[in-house]
Write a protein that holds these residues in place. Structure first.
Motif, PDB file in Angstrom:
ATOM      1  N   HIS A   7       6.027   4.555   4.408  1.00 21.34           N
ATOM      2  CA  HIS A   7       7.321   4.362   3.751  1.00 21.34           C
ATOM      3  C   HIS A   7       7.475   5.498   2.747  1.00 21.34           C
ATOM      4  CE1 HIS A   7      10.092   1.328   1.447  1.00 21.34           C
ATOM      5  NE2 HIS A   7      10.786   2.208   2.129  1.00 21.34           N
ATOM      6  N   VAL A   8       8.604   6.200   2.769  1.00 22.89           N
ATOM      7  CA  VAL A   8       8.846   7.303   1.838  1.00 22.89           C
ATOM      8  C   VAL A   8       9.995   6.925   0.916  1.00 22.89           C
ATOM      9  CG1 VAL A   8       9.368   9.752   1.581  1.00 22.89           C
ATOM     10  CG2 VAL A   8       8.071   8.957   3.575  1.00 22.89           C
ATOM     11  N   LEU A   9       9.730   7.017  -0.391  1.00 24.05           N
ATOM     12  CA  LEU A   9      10.741   6.720  -1.405  1.00 24.05           C
ATOM     13  C   LEU A   9      10.902   7.920  -2.332  1.00 24.05           C
ATOM     14  CD1 LEU A   9       9.537   3.135  -2.291  1.00 24.05           C
ATOM     15  CD2 LEU A   9      11.598   3.735  -1.025  1.00 24.05           C
ATOM     16  N   ASP A  10      12.140   8.217  -2.686  1.00 26.04           N
ATOM     17  CA  ASP A  10      12.461   9.284  -3.631  1.00 26.04           C
ATOM     18  C   ASP A  10      12.499   8.663  -5.023  1.00 26.04           C
ATOM     19  OD1 ASP A  10      13.832  11.093  -5.326  1.00 26.04           O
ATOM     20  OD2 ASP A  10      14.905  11.949  -3.630  1.00 26.04           O
ATOM     21  N   THR A  11      11.552   9.034  -5.872  1.00 20.07           N
ATOM     22  CA  THR A  11      11.484   8.420  -7.201  1.00 20.07           C
ATOM     23  C   THR A  11      12.585   8.911  -8.132  1.00 20.07           C
ATOM     24  OG1 THR A  11       9.873  10.061  -7.958  1.00 20.07           O
ATOM     25  CG2 THR A  11       9.011   8.004  -7.058  1.00 20.07           C
ATOM     26  N   THR A  12      13.209  10.039  -7.806  1.00 13.98           N
ATOM     27  CA  THR A  12      14.312  10.544  -8.627  1.00 13.98           C
ATOM     28  C   THR A  12      15.569   9.714  -8.404  1.00 13.98           C
ATOM     29  OG1 THR A  12      13.401  12.770  -8.527  1.00 13.98           O
ATOM     30  CG2 THR A  12      15.693  12.581  -9.185  1.00 13.98           C
ATOM     31  N   SER A  13      15.865   9.432  -7.152  1.00 12.44           N
ATOM     32  CA  SER A  13      17.079   8.672  -6.829  1.00 12.44           C
ATOM     33  C   SER A  13      16.807   7.172  -6.735  1.00 12.44           C
ATOM     34  CB  SER A  13      17.666   9.158  -5.500  1.00 12.44           C
ATOM     35  OG  SER A  13      16.803   8.809  -4.428  1.00 12.44           O
ATOM     36  N   GLY A  14      15.543   6.814  -6.545  1.00  8.44           N
ATOM     37  CA  GLY A  14      15.204   5.398  -6.374  1.00  8.44           C
ATOM     38  C   GLY A  14      15.561   4.871  -4.995  1.00  8.44           C
ATOM     39  N   LYS A  15      15.711   5.776  -4.023  1.00  5.04           N
ATOM     40  CA  LYS A  15      16.150   5.374  -2.689  1.00  5.04           C
ATOM     41  C   LYS A  15      15.131   5.769  -1.622  1.00  5.04           C
ATOM     42  CE  LYS A  15      20.998   5.778  -3.889  1.00  5.04           C
ATOM     43  NZ  LYS A  15      22.263   6.426  -3.622  1.00  5.04           N
ATOM     44  N   PRO A  16      15.158   5.053  -0.488  1.00  7.00           N
ATOM     45  CA  PRO A  16      14.304   5.457   0.634  1.00  7.00           C
ATOM     46  C   PRO A  16      14.778   6.779   1.218  1.00  7.00           C
ATOM     47  CG  PRO A  16      15.691   3.587   1.246  1.00  7.00           C
ATOM     48  CD  PRO A  16      15.939   3.856  -0.207  1.00  7.00           C
ATOM     49  N   VAL A  17      13.847   7.484   1.855  1.00  2.57           N
ATOM     50  CA  VAL A  17      14.145   8.802   2.417  1.00  2.57           C
ATOM     51  C   VAL A  17      14.180   8.715   3.938  1.00  2.57           C
ATOM     52  CG1 VAL A  17      13.424  11.191   2.583  1.00  2.57           C
ATOM     53  CG2 VAL A  17      13.079   9.938   0.447  1.00  2.57           C
ATOM     54  N   GLU A  18      15.356   8.915   4.479  1.00  2.00           N
ATOM     55  CA  GLU A  18      15.554   8.901   5.931  1.00  2.00           C
ATOM     56  C   GLU A  18      15.319  10.297   6.500  1.00  2.00           C
ATOM     57  OE1 GLU A  18      19.038   7.882   9.226  1.00  2.00           O
ATOM     58  OE2 GLU A  18      19.503   7.770   7.095  1.00  2.00           O
ATOM     59  N   GLY A  19      14.707  10.351   7.677  1.00  2.00           N
ATOM     60  CA  GLY A  19      14.602  11.589   8.422  1.00  2.00           C
ATOM     61  C   GLY A  19      13.452  12.506   8.073  1.00  2.00           C
ATOM     62  N   ILE A  20      12.486  12.043   7.299  1.00  3.63           N
ATOM     63  CA  ILE A  20      11.299  12.866   7.018  1.00  3.63           C
ATOM     64  C   ILE A  20      10.440  12.907   8.280  1.00  3.63           C
ATOM     65  CG2 ILE A  20       9.105  12.970   5.760  1.00  3.63           C
ATOM     66  CD1 ILE A  20      11.151  13.738   3.852  1.00  3.63           C
ATOM     67  N   ALA A  21      10.138  14.094   8.762  1.00  6.14           N
ATOM     68  CA  ALA A  21       9.255  14.242   9.922  1.00  6.14           C
ATOM     69  C   ALA A  21       7.816  13.958   9.489  1.00  6.14           C
ATOM     70  CB  ALA A  21       9.379  15.634  10.507  1.00  6.14           C
ATOM     71  N   LEU A  22       7.084  13.280  10.364  1.00 10.47           N
ATOM     72  CA  LEU A  22       5.694  12.928  10.111  1.00 10.47           C
ATOM     73  C   LEU A  22       4.817  13.488  11.225  1.00 10.47           C
ATOM     74  CD1 LEU A  22       6.280   9.128   9.403  1.00 10.47           C
ATOM     75  CD2 LEU A  22       6.109  10.947   7.718  1.00 10.47           C
TER      76      LEU A  22
END
Length: 106
Positions: A7-22
């Motif tokens: 699960h990837v979360l952006d701590t600056t925006s407080g939102k989940p991050v869609e589309g991160i390649a793994l």
């Protein structure tokens, strides 16, 4: 056998991050790929995992540039060890343009 999610979360925006390649590198050197969904999650590896040391690479650069205009991290590698019959492993990533953290989630 073990299962794995992330699960990837952006701590600056407080939102989940869609589309991160793994990119997941298995102990034998094989590589699996995926991409986070609209809730920043991924668990569709298509297999269960044996004990060993794995490396999960989060390709964060494009997202951080698009969202924040800056990225100190072109990618973030997290190496971890799965135990025999350890059950479910969850590897969350909290990111911002200049920092990240991870832990073993549930």
């Amino acid at each position: 056998m073990n299962t794995l999610s992330s699960h990837v979360l952006d701590t600056t925006s407080g939102k989940p991050v869609e589309g991160i390649a793994l990119t997941l590198t298995l102990p034998n050197g094989d590589v699996l790929t995926g991409k986070t969904d609209n809730d920043g999650r991924f668990n569709q590896w298509g297999q269960k995992f044996e004990a060993g040391v794995y490396t999960l690479r989060f390709h964060s650069h494009d997202y951080l540039i698009a969202a924040h205009g800056k990225s100190f991290y072109p990618h973030i590698d997290i190496a971890f060890e799965l135990e025999s019959d350890g059950g479910h492993y969850h590897v969350p990533l909290l990111i911002s343009p200049f920092g990240f953290s991870s832990y073993r989630g549930s």
